[in-house]
Design an enzyme around this catalytic site. Structure first.
Site, short mmCIF file in Angstrom:
data_model
loop_
_atom_site.label_atom_id
_atom_site.label_comp_id
_atom_site.label_asym_id
_atom_site.label_seq_id
_atom_site.Cartn_x
_atom_site.Cartn_y
_atom_site.Cartn_z
NE ARG A 95 -24.47 52.63 109.57
CZ ARG A 95 -24.25 51.29 109.21
NH1 ARG A 95 -23.54 50.51 109.99
NH2 ARG A 95 -24.49 51.06 107.88
CE1 TYR B 168 -32.28 62.33 132.72
CE2 TYR B 168 -31.44 60.65 131.41
CZ TYR B 168 -32.11 61.79 131.47
OH TYR B 168 -32.87 62.45 130.45
CG ASP C 123 -24.28 58.56 134.28
OD1 ASP C 123 -23.71 59.64 134.39
OD2 ASP C 123 -25.40 58.49 133.59
CE LYS D 193 -27.62 66.45 130.54
NZ LYS D 193 -27.71 65.25 130.06
N1 PLP Z 1 -26.98 60.36 132.62
C1 PLP Z 1 -27.24 61.35 133.26
C2 PLP Z 1 -26.81 61.64 134.87
C3 PLP Z 1 -27.64 62.49 132.95
O1 PLP Z 1 -28.21 63.50 133.42
C4 PLP Z 1 -28.33 62.53 131.56
C5 PLP Z 1 -29.20 63.20 130.76
O2 PLP Z 1 -29.60 64.44 131.33
C6 PLP Z 1 -27.88 61.34 130.73
C7 PLP Z 1 -27.38 60.56 131.29
C8 PLP Z 1 -28.51 60.90 129.25
O3 PLP Z 1 -27.91 61.64 128.23
P1 PLP Z 1 -28.17 62.34 127.24
O4 PLP Z 1 -29.26 63.34 127.56
O5 PLP Z 1 -26.91 63.02 126.52
O6 PLP Z 1 -28.83 61.28 126.22
#
Ligand code: PLP
Length: 396
Positions: A67, A122, A187, A212
Site C-alpha cells: 500500500r 466529467y 484533467d 481511457k
Molecule cells: N476524468 C475524465 C475526463 C473522465 O472521463 C473520467 C471517467 O470517465 C474520469 C476523470 C474518472 O476516471 P475513472 O473512471 O478512471 O475513475
C-alpha cells in the site's frame, strides 16, 4: 535513457525501464508481493515512516508493504512523468481516487478549505466536488471567473480541457494566470500527454483517468497525476493513508500500453477529425462538437497538438434520435468510457453526466463518440446507417 533530447514516441517506448538492465529482463516484471521481508526493525521502520509521509523507500529499508510502494507501479509512474515533462507522477486505483487525493492534499491543513472548479467537467468529478463528501467548499464557475472566485482559503483550481462531453477548450495558461498562487489541476484525460502537457503551461498537476487512452484497451481502471516531486509526496501520503494505490497488474498493463499510445492517438485522432467533418453535412446532425471547430483563440497548436479522438454531436431529433442512434449502431458499442481501441457511443445526460446539476448538465440531444482504431470508412458507414433511423425533429 539517452542523454539526447528524445521525441515523445521514443519516450513512450523506453521510459520506466531504467532498472531492466540490472534485473536482466526485457519486459517489466509484475511484483505482486503485498508485503516484503524487513532488513531489521530499525531500517524497516524508518522506511515505513518515510513512505507513510509520502517519501520513497529508504535504500536499505525495503518496500515494507504494497500500500506504500510497489516497483511495478513505480515504473509506470516514472514513464508517465517523463511523457508529461514532470518530475514525478502518482498512480491511483481510479481517476476518481486520483481526484480525491488531489482535493484532500490541497484542502486539508494550512487554512485551505475551498476549491474553484471550472465547468464543464466529467460528471463524476462534478458529482464528487458538488457532493461535499470531501469536506471542501466548492465554487463552480466559468473559465473567465476563476480570479473572481478565488479566496484566501482556496487551495485548488480544477479545470478540464478538452471538457467531457462537450469538447469545449479552456485556456490553461490564462486560468493559471488568474489562479495566481493557487495550484491548478488540469484533467488531461481527453488530450493525453501526446497532445497536451499542462505543466508546460504553468499547471501544477496533470490528471488522467488512465482507464481511457493511457490504458487504451478497456481492461484497466486507473488514475494518475503528473506533478512536481513535492506535490507527489503530498499525494503519495494521501494515497498511503487512504489506501488508493493502483494494483500492480493494472500498472503493468498501463506501462505495456504506453509504447503504442502515440500511434493509437495519431490514428484515432485522424479518424475522429474525418468523422467530425463528415457528420457536419448529415441532415440528422444539428451540430458537431470537435475541438478544432470553434477554436477562436487558436488553442489548437498553441496549447494542444490536434483535436483528439473524441467527437460529440447534437441530434436534430433530440433524445428520441439519441435513443434510435445508440440502438442502431453495429460497430460502435453503446457503452460509457472512452479512449480504447474500439469505438464507443453514449448519451452523457443520461449516463456519465447524470449526477450533474440540471443547469450544468449536457443537453438531451447530445451523444458522445469515442473513436477507436477501426477503419474510418467502416465507422462512417455505421454512423450514417444509424443516423438514417433517427427521427428528423425533436418531439420534446
Ligand atoms: N476524468 C475524465 C475526463 C473522465 O472521463 C473520467 C471517467 O470517465 C474520469 C476523470 C474518472 O476516471 P475513472 O473512471 O478512471 O475513475
Amino acid at each position: 535513457m539517452s542523454d539526447l533530447p528524445l521525441h515523445p514516441d521514443t519516450i513512450a517506448v523506453h521510459a520506466g525501464r531504467s532498472d531492466f538492465g540490472a534485473l536482466g529482463v526485457h519486459a517489466a516484471p509484475i511484483d505482486l508481493s503485498s508485503t516484503n521481508p524487513l532488513p531489521d526493525i530499525l531500517h524497516g521502520g524508518d522506511s515505513y515512516e518515510s513512505m507513510a509521509n509520502g517519501g520513497h523507500p529508504l535504500p536499505d529499508g525495503g518496500n515494507v508493504y504494497a500500500r506504500l510502494w510497489n516497483p511495478t507501479v513505480a515504473r509506470f509512474e516514472e514513464a508517465l512523468a517523463e511523457l508529461e515533462h514532470a518530475e514525478a507522477s502518482v498512480a491511483f486505483a481510479s481517476g476518481m481516487a486520483a481526484t480525491t487525493a488531489a482535493v484532500l492534499a490541497h484542502t486539508t491543513g494550512a487554512g485551505k478549505s475551498h476549491i474553484v472548479a471550472v465547468r464543464p467537467l466529467y460528471g463524476g468529478t462534478d458529482h464528487l466536488l458538488a457532493s461535499g463528501l470531501l469536506g471542501a467548499e466548492v465554487t463552480f464557475c466559468d473559465e473567465d471567473a476563476v480570479a473572481a472566485s478565488i479566496r484566501p482559503e482556496t487551495g485548488l483550481v480544477v479545470l478540464e480541457t478538452p471538457a467531457n462531453p462537450t469538447l469545449e477548450l479552456a485556456d490553461i495558461a490564462a486560468v493559471v494566470a488568474q489562479a495566481g498562487d493557487v495550484p491548478v489541476m488540469v484533467d488531461n484525460t481527453f488530450a493525453t500527454p501526446l497532445l497536451q502537457n499542462p505543466l508546460d503551461l504553468g499547471a501544477a498537476m496533470s490528471l488522467h483517468s488512465a482507464t481511457k487512452y493511457i490504458g487504451g484497451h478497456g481492461d484497466v481502471i486507473a488514475g494518475v497525476i503528473a506533478c512536481s516531486e513535492e506535490t507527489a509526496a503530498a499525494l503519495r501520503r494521501v494515497r498511503a493513508i487512504t489506501g488508493a494505490l493502483l494494483h500492480p497488474l493494472g500498472a503493468y498493463l498501463l506501462h505495456r500500453g504506453l509504447p503504442t499510445l502515440p500511434v493509437r492517438m495519431q490514428t484515432q485522432q485522424a479518424a475522429a477529425r474525418a468523422i467530425a467533418l463528415r457528420l457536419k453535412d448529415n441532415p440528422a446532425v444539428l451540430e458537431v462538437r470537435y475541438p478544432e471547430f470553434d477554436d477562436t483563440r487558436g488553442l489548437i497548436g498553441r496549447q494542444m497538438r490536434g483535436g483528439g479522438a473524441m467527437v460529440a454531436i447534437r441530434l436534430a431529433g433530440g433524445y428520441a434520435a439519441a435513443e434510435a442512434v445508440t440502438g442502431a449502431v453495429r460497430l460502435f458499442t453503446h457503452a460509457v468510457s472512452l479512449g480504447g481501441v474500439d469505438s464507443l457511443i453514449q448519451h452523457p445526460a443520461a449516463l456519465t453526466h447524470r449526477p450533474v446539476a440540471p443547469e450544468a448538465r449536457p443537453g438531451a440531444d447530445i451523444v458522445r463518440l469515442s473513436i477507436g482504431l477501426e477503419n474510418v470508412d467502416d465507422l462512417i458507414a455505421d454512423l450514417e446507417q444509424a443516423l438514417v433511423k433517427a427521427p428528423a425533429v425533436a418531439t420534446v
